[in-house]
Motif scaffolding. Sequence first.
Motif, PDB file in Angstrom:
ATOM      1  N   THR A 458       0.991  -1.414   0.319  1.00  0.00           N
ATOM      2  CA  THR A 458      -0.209  -0.040   0.022  1.00  0.00           C
ATOM      3  C   THR A 458       0.803   1.305  -0.168  1.00  0.00           C
ATOM      4  OG1 THR A 458      -1.855  -0.922   1.313  1.00  0.00           O
ATOM      5  CG2 THR A 458      -2.282   1.533   1.602  1.00  0.00           C
ATOM      6  N   LEU A 459       1.448   1.160   1.133  1.00  0.00           N
ATOM      7  CA  LEU A 459       2.693   2.157   1.385  1.00  0.00           C
ATOM      8  C   LEU A 459       3.622   2.729  -0.305  1.00  0.00           C
ATOM      9  CD1 LEU A 459       4.227   4.552   2.417  1.00  0.00           C
ATOM     10  CD2 LEU A 459       6.036   2.642   3.310  1.00  0.00           C
ATOM     11  N   GLY A 460       4.183   1.087  -0.911  1.00  0.00           N
ATOM     12  CA  GLY A 460       4.702   2.388  -2.307  1.00  0.00           C
ATOM     13  C   GLY A 460       3.821   2.667  -4.216  1.00  0.00           C
ATOM     14  N   ASN A 461       2.842   1.361  -3.644  1.00  0.00           N
ATOM     15  CA  ASN A 461       1.914   2.514  -4.858  1.00  0.00           C
ATOM     16  C   ASN A 461       1.153   3.850  -4.067  1.00  0.00           C
ATOM     17  OD1 ASN A 461       1.421  -0.331  -5.962  1.00  0.00           O
ATOM     18  ND2 ASN A 461      -0.296  -0.700  -4.427  1.00  0.00           N
ATOM     19  N   TRP A 462       1.125   4.074  -2.909  1.00  0.00           N
ATOM     20  CA  TRP A 462       0.971   5.067  -2.734  1.00  0.00           C
ATOM     21  C   TRP A 462       2.298   6.302  -2.753  1.00  0.00           C
ATOM     22  CZ3 TRP A 462       3.553   9.384   0.223  1.00  0.00           C
ATOM     23  CH2 TRP A 462       2.395  10.102   1.121  1.00  0.00           C
ATOM     24  N   ILE A 463       3.779   5.843  -2.219  1.00  0.00           N
ATOM     25  CA  ILE A 463       4.307   7.027  -3.214  1.00  0.00           C
ATOM     26  C   ILE A 463       4.470   6.639  -4.908  1.00  0.00           C
ATOM     27  CG2 ILE A 463       7.222   6.673  -3.255  1.00  0.00           C
ATOM     28  CD1 ILE A 463       7.174   5.198  -0.291  1.00  0.00           C
ATOM     29  N   LEU A 484      11.429   0.422  -5.376  1.00  0.00           N
ATOM     30  CA  LEU A 484      10.009  -0.364  -5.366  1.00  0.00           C
ATOM     31  C   LEU A 484      11.103  -2.109  -4.089  1.00  0.00           C
ATOM     32  CD1 LEU A 484       8.771  -0.923  -9.218  1.00  0.00           C
ATOM     33  CD2 LEU A 484       7.749   0.452  -6.802  1.00  0.00           C
ATOM     34  N   SER A 485       9.742  -1.843  -3.867  1.00  0.00           N
ATOM     35  CA  SER A 485      10.497  -3.041  -2.453  1.00  0.00           C
ATOM     36  C   SER A 485       9.609  -4.240  -3.557  1.00  0.00           C
ATOM     37  CB  SER A 485       9.352  -3.239  -1.711  1.00  0.00           C
ATOM     38  OG  SER A 485       9.217  -4.435  -0.957  1.00  0.00           O
ATOM     39  N   PRO A 486      10.164  -5.672  -3.189  1.00  0.00           N
ATOM     40  CA  PRO A 486      10.156  -6.995  -3.105  1.00  0.00           C
ATOM     41  C   PRO A 486       8.540  -7.456  -3.527  1.00  0.00           C
ATOM     42  CG  PRO A 486      12.650  -7.011  -2.431  1.00  0.00           C
ATOM     43  CD  PRO A 486      11.923  -5.867  -1.874  1.00  0.00           C
ATOM     44  N   VAL A 495       1.730  -4.404 -11.392  1.00  0.00           N
ATOM     45  CA  VAL A 495       1.627  -3.316 -13.064  1.00  0.00           C
ATOM     46  C   VAL A 495       0.793  -2.540 -13.032  1.00  0.00           C
ATOM     47  CG1 VAL A 495       1.340  -3.713 -15.502  1.00  0.00           C
ATOM     48  CG2 VAL A 495       3.021  -6.049 -14.203  1.00  0.00           C
ATOM     49  N   LEU A 496      -0.583  -2.642 -12.931  1.00  0.00           N
ATOM     50  CA  LEU A 496      -2.152  -2.335 -12.974  1.00  0.00           C
ATOM     51  C   LEU A 496      -2.062  -1.030 -11.938  1.00  0.00           C
ATOM     52  CD1 LEU A 496      -4.252  -2.431 -13.928  1.00  0.00           C
ATOM     53  CD2 LEU A 496      -5.452  -3.218 -12.200  1.00  0.00           C
ATOM     54  N   GLY A 497      -1.379  -0.827 -10.810  1.00  0.00           N
ATOM     55  CA  GLY A 497      -0.286  -0.643  -9.801  1.00  0.00           C
ATOM     56  C   GLY A 497       0.460   0.745 -10.778  1.00  0.00           C
ATOM     57  N   ILE A 498       1.077   0.519 -10.874  1.00  0.00           N
ATOM     58  CA  ILE A 498       2.230   1.406 -11.829  1.00  0.00           C
ATOM     59  C   ILE A 498       0.795   2.342 -12.743  1.00  0.00           C
ATOM     60  CG2 ILE A 498       4.090   1.897 -13.674  1.00  0.00           C
ATOM     61  CD1 ILE A 498       4.134   1.002  -9.873  1.00  0.00           C
ATOM     62  N   ARG A 499       0.737   1.635 -13.321  1.00  0.00           N
ATOM     63  CA  ARG A 499      -0.044   2.021 -14.469  1.00  0.00           C
ATOM     64  C   ARG A 499      -0.808   2.770 -14.252  1.00  0.00           C
ATOM     65  NH1 ARG A 499      -1.053  -3.392 -18.711  1.00  0.00           N
ATOM     66  NH2 ARG A 499       0.925  -2.980 -19.861  1.00  0.00           N
ATOM     67  N   ASN A 500      -2.061   2.554 -13.336  1.00  0.00           N
ATOM     68  CA  ASN A 500      -2.781   3.807 -12.888  1.00  0.00           C
ATOM     69  C   ASN A 500      -2.237   4.672 -11.712  1.00  0.00           C
ATOM     70  OD1 ASN A 500      -5.180   1.875 -13.448  1.00  0.00           O
ATOM     71  ND2 ASN A 500      -5.064   0.984 -11.596  1.00  0.00           N
ATOM     72  N   ALA A 501      -1.316   4.973 -11.732  1.00  0.00           N
ATOM     73  CA  ALA A 501      -0.304   6.148 -11.205  1.00  0.00           C
ATOM     74  C   ALA A 501      -0.134   7.049 -12.276  1.00  0.00           C
ATOM     75  CB  ALA A 501       1.064   5.713 -10.136  1.00  0.00           C
ATOM     76  N   LEU A 502       0.351   6.686 -13.331  1.00  0.00           N
ATOM     77  CA  LEU A 502       1.051   7.338 -14.452  1.00  0.00           C
ATOM     78  C   LEU A 502      -0.111   7.591 -14.745  1.00  0.00           C
ATOM     79  CD1 LEU A 502       4.045   4.703 -15.807  1.00  0.00           C
ATOM     80  CD2 LEU A 502       4.174   6.744 -14.327  1.00  0.00           C
ATOM     81  N   ARG A 503      -1.166   7.196 -14.984  1.00  0.00           N
ATOM     82  CA  ARG A 503      -2.633   7.566 -16.161  1.00  0.00           C
ATOM     83  C   ARG A 503      -3.126   8.642 -14.842  1.00  0.00           C
ATOM     84  NH1 ARG A 503      -5.104   3.624 -15.848  1.00  0.00           N
ATOM     85  NH2 ARG A 503      -6.688   4.306 -14.122  1.00  0.00           N
ATOM     86  N   GLU A 504      -3.435   8.865 -13.392  1.00  0.00           N
ATOM     87  CA  GLU A 504      -3.896   9.098 -12.754  1.00  0.00           C
ATOM     88  C   GLU A 504      -3.214  10.840 -12.572  1.00  0.00           C
ATOM     89  OE1 GLU A 504      -5.191   7.967  -9.352  1.00  0.00           O
ATOM     90  OE2 GLU A 504      -6.567   6.758  -9.754  1.00  0.00           O
ATOM     91  N   ALA A 505      -1.684  10.448 -12.539  1.00  0.00           N
ATOM     92  CA  ALA A 505      -1.456  12.172 -13.063  1.00  0.00           C
ATOM     93  C   ALA A 505      -0.626  12.834 -14.054  1.00  0.00           C
ATOM     94  CB  ALA A 505       0.358  11.388 -12.721  1.00  0.00           C
ATOM     95  N   GLY A 506      -0.879  11.616 -15.318  1.00  0.00           N
ATOM     96  CA  GLY A 506      -0.771  11.986 -16.399  1.00  0.00           C
ATOM     97  C   GLY A 506       0.665  12.225 -17.069  1.00  0.00           C
ATOM     98  N   LEU A 507       1.626  11.634 -16.500  1.00  0.00           N
ATOM     99  CA  LEU A 507       2.817  11.462 -16.691  1.00  0.00           C
ATOM    100  C   LEU A 507       3.394  10.317 -17.629  1.00  0.00           C
ATOM    101  CD1 LEU A 507       5.173  12.599 -15.267  1.00  0.00           C
ATOM    102  CD2 LEU A 507       5.823  10.611 -13.528  1.00  0.00           C
TER     103      LEU A 507
END
Length: 653
Positions: A458-463, A484-486, A495-507
């Motif tokens: 949870t913490l890693g996805n938030w960061i 990233l933690s193991p 993978v979905l968590g990283i993609r969502n972070a990029l999409r929501e930020a527009g990065l």
Amino acid sequence: MATSALWRKISTVFPRTGADALNERVRRNLVRTLYTQPSSLAIGAFNGIAASTIAAYVSGSELLALGAIILSVIAVIRVGAAYALSAEEDGPSTNLLELTYEIGAFTYALALGSIAALTLVIQSPAAVEVLMIANATCYGVGICARNAGRPTIALGQLFLTCGPIFLAALYIGSLPFIALAATLFLLFPAMASITMNLFRELRNSIREAERNAELAETMRLLARTDVVTGLTNRAGLNHELVEQLMALPEGRRAALFWVDLDRFKEVNDLLGHAVGDRLLRQIARRLGEITPENAIVARFGGDEFIVFCEVETRQEAERIASEVHAEIMRPVRIDGDRMEVRASLGIAVLPEDGDDADKLMQSADLALYHAKSNGRGQTCFFNESMSRDLIRRREIEAELRAAIQKDELSIFFQPIVDLATGKIRSFEALVRWFHPEKGELRPDEFIPVAEETGVIVTLGNWITAQAAKAAAQWPENVTIAVNLSPLQIHAPGAVLGIRNALREAGLPPHRLVLEITETVLLDESEATTFFIETLAADGVKFALDDFGTGYSSIGYINKFPFSKIKVDRSFVSGPGVGRKTQAIIHAVAEMGAQLDMEIVAEGLETIEQVQAVRDAGCTLGQGYYFSRAVPDYLAAMLLAQERDADDEDRMTA
């Protein structure tokens, strides 16, 4: 083999498993029925004594009086023996019990039948004859039902009771007595049939009960035995541990050893579970050989074993632990392969570290955790500070979950600078926790707890999400790096968590650099490969962090699409820096140039260090020399200052 060990264990409970053993136990139970409710024997004896005494008194016969005395003596001895002898398993032998009962039963029956027959022969008053004949025949019939468990005894008593009456009736020879003799003659086969039917039903019931009990005991033993090693399993351990603790004399000490095989998963992954099981059996056999005779040796699960035994002193526990280490580390050969295994041990001593099974197990588990944290292959005794550490970790875990929800955490950004131009090329996102009561908590206080408890996902996805939002406001040429933690990589939907972070930020994906350490790659699981290859195909960049501290980093560089290598700070600053470390940095930089990779030198604190790594060929630098980690608004200010400086340079050019 584990199966043979298991059946050897079962055979100690049932040493004779054939029909003979079963029949003997059935016979014992049938003989036991003779001794159940001795009060019924006492009632029967009282009736016999009363009837014979009344018969002697009414008839005035000295022979009947003598018979009554003999019957009374036999009855008293018989009832006394029934109360005195125990038919339980630890009592007299089955043969002795049966013989004792036969002697008493047969002599009593013969005496009673003889008295009844004598009343006929001496022509006692009719009422006396009826009293004794009724008493004797009713006793004979009743005893057939009571003693049906041993038909020879039941029918023998019937014969000895009614036989003398039968002979007396024939001796008198009148028609009524001939009829009485015929009745008694027919009574015997009728009662024999009833008695044998009762016997068969009783025997079959007892036999079935014995078989069910044996099956239940076998199933209980199987349920408490590990099928791989033949040792006691977790359920059996709980049972045996409680029993031994209850039986432990007052003031005696004992030790519980929690053994964990280091890197056993690699054996299963590389050589297969069949080889892993054979290795576990070897370890189990060795533990059984070196531990004290009455010790509990159990497989707790997976690659963990428990040993519990009495010890005189703490030094004896240390000696046993040393022997366990030595035996486990002794090379094992399986199918020609030579394997060396190491183990971590946690030890709790009774009564200092716990006075019951649960507390002792908890203490040993905490000691094992510290042994593994200290670098594996270690032995660690429990001490009270470990409990305080556990409480502290649980407290941090609960507060960290709440902090994520309450936005108490912050992301700071440390610049990564181009060593040739001095311009900021990237920022590394670093989490900071400013606790409302405890102040700032260092990452090394809460990150390990987050990894142990799974909160790191949870913490890693938030960061990642927060860092991407900040980076989206920066110039296009500036990237953001996130560690990233193991656990985060192996979590479902990583993978979905990283993609969502990029999409929501527009990065754009190419502006995100994911830093992973060699620890992540040691597993080389399908999940790790899928994660890296999928996101790399999206355009996400990957950096190998802490390069030079692992065992096979070169192999990982060849296998995975890394675009950046971060040289560990131990090669840049610290007591070990010298000609050799400079040569290593130079070699890594040469390799990076050939592979078109950026080389980042971490931990730069002085101008001399910056010049040294730049001369060695490093392209990027990071450390306090350039800047500490700063909040997002200061990161934006640093970028704005660079932009303003560039504008001034263009204006003056």
